[in-house]
Each structure stands twice: as structure tokens, then as C-alpha cells.
Scaffold this motif. Sequence first.
Motif, PDB file in Angstrom:
ATOM      1  N   UNK A 176      40.510  44.682  42.768  1.00  0.00           N
ATOM      2  CA  UNK A 176      40.521  43.385  43.441  1.00  0.00           C
ATOM      3  C   UNK A 176      39.101  42.841  43.598  1.00  0.00           C
ATOM      4  N   UNK A 177      38.164  43.715  44.005  1.00  0.00           N
ATOM      5  CA  UNK A 177      36.790  43.285  44.167  1.00  0.00           C
ATOM      6  C   UNK A 177      36.130  42.919  42.849  1.00  0.00           C
ATOM      7  N   UNK A 178      36.356  43.739  41.822  1.00  0.00           N
ATOM      8  CA  UNK A 178      35.752  43.481  40.518  1.00  0.00           C
ATOM      9  C   UNK A 178      36.307  42.213  39.872  1.00  0.00           C
ATOM     10  N   UNK A 179      37.629  42.064  39.892  1.00  0.00           N
ATOM     11  CA  UNK A 179      38.244  40.909  39.250  1.00  0.00           C
ATOM     12  C   UNK A 179      37.868  39.620  39.965  1.00  0.00           C
ATOM     13  N   UNK A 180      37.753  39.670  41.286  1.00  0.00           N
ATOM     14  CA  UNK A 180      37.332  38.469  42.020  1.00  0.00           C
ATOM     15  C   UNK A 180      35.903  38.087  41.643  1.00  0.00           C
ATOM     16  N   UNK A 181      35.014  39.097  41.610  1.00  0.00           N
ATOM     17  CA  UNK A 181      33.610  38.810  41.288  1.00  0.00           C
ATOM     18  C   UNK A 181      33.450  38.296  39.860  1.00  0.00           C
ATOM     19  N   UNK A 182      34.259  38.836  38.931  1.00  0.00           N
ATOM     20  CA  UNK A 182      34.182  38.410  37.529  1.00  0.00           C
ATOM     21  C   UNK A 182      35.026  37.176  37.248  1.00  0.00           C
ATOM     22  N   UNK A 183      35.776  36.710  38.258  1.00  0.00           N
ATOM     23  CA  UNK A 183      36.658  35.545  38.129  1.00  0.00           C
ATOM     24  C   UNK A 183      37.714  35.745  37.028  1.00  0.00           C
TER      25      UNK A 183
END
Length: 489
Positions: A127-134
Motif C-alpha cells: 500500500x505504501x509503495x504503490x501510493x508513493x509510485x502512484x
Amino acid sequence: MGLLGILLGLGFLIWMSFRGWSVLVLTPLAALIVAIASGEPMLAHWTQTFMGAAGGFVAQFFPLFLVGAVFGKLMDDSGSVTEITRFMTEKLGIQRAILAVVLAGALVTYGGVSLFVAFFVIVPMAQGLFRAANIPYRLMPAAIGLGTFTFTMSAMPGTPAVQNAIPMPFFGTTPFAAPGLGMIASAVMFSFGMWWLLRAAAAARRAGEGYGREDQIEQVNAEVAELADNALTRERAATTDAFDPHEIHTGCHSTQAPSTLMAILPLLVVIAVNFIMSMVILPRMDTSFLADSQWGGISLSSVSGVWSVIVALLSAITVLIIGNRKRLLNLRETVAAGANASSLPILSVASLVGFGAVVAAMPVFSLVTEWVLSIQGGPLVSLAVSTNILAALTGSASGGMTIALEALGANYLQLATEIGMDPALLHRVAVIGAGTLDSLPHNGAVVTLLTLCGSTHSKSYFDIVMSCIVGAIIALVVVIVLGTMFGSF
């Protein structure tokens, strides 16, 4: 009428289990439907056929479920799984967010960590990675699934997954059966899945689609924690993994993470000890005593694979406890939670096996056997079809494969012996075959993963199909073709 009864029993089991009813209740009821439709004595089939097969499965595989669940819980409570996900995030970063999620899941599950322990740690990471990478959150379930329940479950040589252990007593094989073919299958699954996910992410970027959820990380983490105690999640998960998600948040979680080396070390111990036991120690042991009636009159090949995995997991547990003795604040509570987490899954899968035994005992099942064994393409194609179908119907790779091998394993072994085929090839095809269509919409792992990621079938399931099912089917075809041409290697 007998064949209709089998179909009615299966339909009842699938429909009611998808609606959240306990498999422990549904399987004997479905077995009774099958027996009544065939004019067979229903109570005798329940207490003798059903319970005999279910009890046999528990006797054979409960040690694996037990030590696997305890190991997974110790890895979780010591902070080791969290540290591994942090390490992967740091090294690969948001530029390789999808790869980081896939590799984190692959590393912990190949090292013996239970599927649902991995889910509950990797979802917040993703969740954190995908949000940061959009990257669209709808791709999270497919990325996590690719890393946790495809090649590390069915293809990687030596994987301690229960699914890889099930064929061993039937074919006299080891966890490292057909290692070359297993590596090729793993490469196919990983490569195809990554190609699809990267393609989907690129297409979303071109279309201007972003992450898509406005909630905060804390809110998602709270949702994940709540789902661990959800009764419906628990029932759906019972037949797909050796760990009851209800125990995820029991025990005593460490507030301090171990070093990255200490976190990874137990996983390396599992792989190394499993290999040494399978290839070096057990083949050199004098196990002639197993032929005595006291031990069931068996051969080493019937138990060597299971013994190897048990010793590997116990060795890793020992290393984990010694290396994390200051972080495991309440060892008794953690071990108890892990042990409790193994009880519902083993009984649920055993109940599916009991149902399969009743089906196989029906007179009309001989027609099914003849049809399956007559499928063109030889025993490999027939075995792949039977495990695929039964895993799809039950929504469980382990349950479907055990039903297939209990009913037809001896036939396949005899056919392989007659044509000079290495049983290791049967082993690898059976495991990969069971790990393809088990991921249909009613599969407990799929439903749980979608729920944990806050997504739905309509948003995410097509990507799961492409990355986790289509890739596995391609790998299965490759293994069958290569195995037919060159044999096991």
C-alpha cells in the motif's frame, strides 16, 4: 443417479462455502448427499470412509501444519517478516515497487512463512509503495499473489509449502523433485506475471490513472487488523493455507526489529537443511526398521520428504528463537498462537479429503476414473487435468490434489513405471497443476487478499487471472512438453 449425486454434492459444497459456511460442516453433509444419491449406506460412509480418509490426512500431515504455523508466527512476532519487507522496500524503492512486492512475498514464502502471515505484513508494505509510485491499488492483489502463491508454492525446488509435500508419500519423492523443470516453471511464472503487471501499470500511467484510494495508511492498517478477526475471512482462508488468520494478532509482537541478516537467516536454514536432509542424510540412514508392523510396514520413500521439511522447519525455529530471544517477549504465548493457528486449516483440508474419499468410493466413480485415465497425451496430461479440475472445484490446491492422488495416485505411478517415467516428474506436474485453477473467484486466498487490499473481484480479479493463473498454466504446459521430451531433470 450416482453421477448426479456427485455433482449435487460438489455444487452444494462450492455454493455454501462461498457464502461463508464452515467446511467442517459442509463436507460431511455433501458426502451424505453423494452417498444417498448412490444408494450407499450414508452413516457407514461418514464414520468409516470419510473419517478414515480425514484421519489419515491429519496423521500424515499435521506435523507439517504445526511446525509451519509455529515458524510463521515466530517470524511475525520477532519482527523478521517486517524487517524483510522493509529491506526490500529500501533496496528496490518506489521505482521498482511492483518488483519489490513480488520479491518480498517470494522470499518469505519460499523460506517457509505461512501465506496469510505474509499477506498481513506485505499488504501495508504494498500500500505504501504503490501510493508513493502512484500505481493503481487494483494491481496490488495480483502483485502479492504472484509473489506468494504461484512459483514459490508449486514450482521452486525444495519449497516447504504443504502443497509440495502432499505428492511425496504417493510417489516416493522429495521436496526437490524435478529441480530443473521446477526452476524453468518458476522462471516462466515470474517472467510472465511481471510482464503483465508492468504492462498494466504502464497502460494505467498513460491513461492518467493513479493510485485511486484517498484513505490514509493508518486507516488501511486498521482495516487489515480488523479483517484478521473477521469470521468470514477465517472460514474462507481455512482450506487455502496452513495458518488461521485469527491468530495473526495474538501472541506478543516485538517492538524492535532484528537485523536484516538475522531476519533472513531462518529462511536460509529452512532451504539448506531441507536440501541436506533430502539429498545427504536420509538416503544414508538405515531405516530398515520402518518395514516392521510397528511402523506401518512402510519404506523410507513414504516419509522421507515429510521428515526433511519437518527437520528443516524445526532447525529454523531453533535458530529463530536463539537469535531473537530478547525480541520474543512471550515465547510461550507466541508458540501457542502458532500451534492454535494450525488446527482449523488441517481439519478443514482433511474434511475435503474425507469428502473426496466418499466420492471415490461410489460405484459410478469407476467411470470417472476411466475417463480421466483415457485422456490423450499420457499420464502427465491426465494428471494435470485431474488436479486442475479438483483444485478448481474445491478452491484448494492442497485439498484438490490430495483427493486426486488418493483416488488415482497409484494408477499414475503404475503407468509411469510401465513407461519408465521418473515419479519426480509426476510430483512436479501434480503440484503445478493444483496451483493453477485453484485461484478461481471462490478461492479463500483470493477472496481474503482482495478484501485485505480493499479491492473487489470486478477491479482486480482479471489481473490475478493473468499474472497468477495464465502464467501458471503456461508453465505447466512447458513442464509437460519438456518432461515428455527429455524426462525429469
